[in-house]
Design a protein around this motif. Structure first.
Motif, PDB file in Angstrom:
ATOM      1  N   ALA A 121       8.369   2.951   6.523  1.00  0.00           N
ATOM      2  CA  ALA A 121       8.144   3.970   6.903  1.00  0.00           C
ATOM      3  C   ALA A 121       6.713   3.925   8.005  1.00  0.00           C
ATOM      4  O   ALA A 121       6.716   4.368   9.207  1.00  0.00           O
ATOM      5  N   LYS A 122       5.657   3.305   7.455  1.00  0.00           N
ATOM      6  CA  LYS A 122       4.465   3.220   8.190  1.00  0.00           C
ATOM      7  C   LYS A 122       4.416   1.735   8.719  1.00  0.00           C
ATOM      8  O   LYS A 122       3.322   1.637   9.329  1.00  0.00           O
ATOM      9  N   THR A 123       5.409   0.978   8.566  1.00  0.00           N
ATOM     10  CA  THR A 123       5.015  -0.472   9.151  1.00  0.00           C
ATOM     11  C   THR A 123       3.907  -1.134   8.791  1.00  0.00           C
ATOM     12  O   THR A 123       3.188  -1.651   9.658  1.00  0.00           O
ATOM     13  N   ARG A 124       3.654  -1.073   7.491  1.00  0.00           N
ATOM     14  CA  ARG A 124       2.300  -1.696   7.070  1.00  0.00           C
ATOM     15  C   ARG A 124       2.632  -2.689   5.762  1.00  0.00           C
ATOM     16  O   ARG A 124       3.302  -2.048   5.118  1.00  0.00           O
ATOM     17  N   ILE A 125       1.800  -3.681   5.588  1.00  0.00           N
ATOM     18  CA  ILE A 125       1.777  -4.209   4.400  1.00  0.00           C
ATOM     19  C   ILE A 125       0.512  -3.358   3.579  1.00  0.00           C
ATOM     20  O   ILE A 125      -0.557  -3.238   4.222  1.00  0.00           O
ATOM     21  N   THR A 126       0.714  -3.130   2.422  1.00  0.00           N
ATOM     22  CA  THR A 126      -0.193  -2.210   1.707  1.00  0.00           C
ATOM     23  C   THR A 126      -1.291  -2.962   0.936  1.00  0.00           C
ATOM     24  O   THR A 126      -2.113  -2.232   0.385  1.00  0.00           O
ATOM     25  N   ASN A 127      -0.881  -4.295   0.704  1.00  0.00           N
ATOM     26  CA  ASN A 127      -1.851  -4.780  -0.435  1.00  0.00           C
ATOM     27  C   ASN A 127      -2.431  -5.986   0.170  1.00  0.00           C
ATOM     28  O   ASN A 127      -3.088  -6.836  -0.692  1.00  0.00           O
TER      29      ASN A 127
END
Length: 487
Positions: free
Chosen positions: A462-468
């Protein structure tokens, strides 16, 4: 209104006005016809951007043996475009698509985009902003951000869209959907996808400039938003695919063909995590070469998807390229012929009751059941199901353009951007992992390197991001160079 504007009546408006005047049988309220209504019997005025190579067939398919008009042709290399120019001598010729859109905007209904990957989004978005329908070669875009942007733009500007992965229109895909929906192979937990690509140079040192480009080629226009480099035939034509500055490697070339069947059959959406490993290259000594500018000679990618309303089990998908092939599941006999007999490309969808196997474009699908039974797509012992001709996939787009954005024909397209966008994002997620794998930082003692990207990457679709792993997000989009903007 200026006098010139008064006398330049739009072709579509003239035809609509004429139809209303000559026969009361064809009078419809304007709200029924809708803004920009194109009578189905009318020809489309089509422009091609990137008209050699794959673009040659895309323009020809859009021309459809004279069913439509080719009114403008744009290519940065007029030597390669020569054959297409000669085929359509009345079409206006351009090197810069921006000039073409400015000068021909009133004459164009739809555009085919068959440039190198790094300029797909620039051309397509500019056309959609003018209300032009677009047919864009696979992969839809060069990066994930662009894919999301084009998906949203198609809805915003209400244009008819289709990505050029023609296997999406192969009727064999409907057979695979029926098998799965009927529970023939049960819930799918594992998918294997593989290809023999690349068939162009990858895993090699960055090419050096080779002098001035040919007079027929506008090198700056070809570079577009990419980082500026000197001309070399090692990039153009075709061999640009293996360089991240311009292309998307083996995944970008074949992923939209091969990942399409499981993505469609299983009703997949955004993956939640991705992990990759790549083949090493040794050129000088015993130390592997560090080649972050280009795609590797081979790669192995794992994507994970959550359970869906169609499939109650989470799915692990593996991708292999560079000659690495998935091993056949135990249920498939050692001597059984696969859907693509030479094994160059293929798909296994492994379920609790059996496996669906298909080849490139979804060809020749078959089921291998756990009880030993084999089901072919015609229900008999053998079957050859060729992929749908490219012109059929393009023809469906043409007919939808004539019918309009809200038409049933548009909704029936098999690779409109509502579908092609998320599919392309999934494909490019693999490239994000591959590029992250090659990131390196010096060790504290300065004697070696750390590779922090060689781990499982968690994705927020949804946010088009890698979170880690924040460094990986640099590959979600690119910084446009040379004054180019995507807006």
């Amino acid at each position: 209104m200026k006098e010139k504007e008064k006398t330049t009546t739009g072709r579509r408006d003239f035809l609509k006005t004429s139809a209303l005047a000559v026969s009361s049988f064809f009078i419809f309220p304007r709200h029924v016809l809708g803004k920009g209504f194109i009578p189905p019997s009318d020809k489309l005025n089509i422009a091609g951007v990137g008209v050699s190579g794959k673009g040659f067939s895309d323009v020809n398919n859009a021309y459809n043996n004279g069913a439509n008009n080719i009114v403008a042709l744009c290519d940065v290399d007029w030597n390669l475009a020569k054959e297409q120019f000669e085929k359509h001598p009345k079409a206006k010729r351009y090197k810069d698509f921006r000039q073409m859109l400015e000068k021909e905007r009133k004459n164009i209904d739809a555009i085919t985009v068959s440039t190198a990957d790094h300029t797909h989004a620039l051309v397509a978005l500019a056309a959609m902003q003018l209300g032009k329908h677009v047919y864009v070669q696979k992969p839809l875009t060069h990066n994930i951000y662009e894919a999301r942007l084009l998906t949203e733009a198609a809805r915003k500007y209400k244009v008819v869209t289709q990505m050029g992965n023609q296997g999406a229109s192969n009727p064999a895909q409907q057979q695979m959907i029926k098998w799965f929906n009927d529970g023939v192979i049960g819930d799918v937990h594992t998918v294997h996808v593989w290809t023999n690509r690349p068939v162009w140079p990858q895993g090699i040192p960055v090419p050096q400039p080779a002098g001035s480009p040919p007079d027929t080629l506008d090198w700056d226009l070809w570079l577009g938003p990419a980082t500026k480099v000197g001309y070399t035939p090692a990039y153009h034509p075709f061999k640009w695919r293996g360089w991240w500055n311009f292309g998307t490697g083996a995944l970008g070339d074949m992923g939209c063909h091969l990942i399409d069947p499981p993505f469609r059959v299983l009703g997949l959406g955004y993956p939640t995590e991705v992990e990759a490993s790549v083949g090493s290259v040794f050129l000088k000594d015993w130390t592997p070469e560090y080649l972050p500018e280009g795609a590797p000679p081979s790669s192995h990618v794992q994507l994970k998807f959550p359970a869906t309303s169609k499939n109650k089990t989470p799915i692990t998908m593996t991708w292999s390229d560079g000659g690495l092939r998935a091993f056949r599941p135990e249920v498939i006999p050692a001597d059984a012929e696969l859907s693509e007999p030479d094994g160059s490309n293929g798909v296994f969808m492994v379920g609790t009751k059996g496996v669906i196997n298909c080849g490139t474009y979804g060809v020749n699908p078959k089921v291998f059941l756990n009880n030993g039974q084999v089901i072919n797509s015609n229900g008999e012992s053998s079957n050859t199901n060729p992929s749908v001709p490219e012109w059929g996939h393009n023809l469906a787009w043409q007919e939808a353009c004539k019918a309009g954005f809200n038409s049933a024909k548009h909704k029936a397209l098999t690779s409109s951007f509502d579908y092609a966008g998320p599919l392309t994002e999934t494909v490019l997620m693999g490239n994000l992992a591959i590029r992250s794998y090659n990131l390196r930082t010096p060790t504290a003692d300065g004697k070696g390197f750390n590779y922090p990207g060689r781990k499982k990457l968690l994705w927020d679709g949804a946010k088009t991001r890698i979170t880690n792993f924040e460094e990986a997000n640099q590959f979600v989009k690119r910084e446009y160079q040379n004054g180019w903007k995507l807006a």
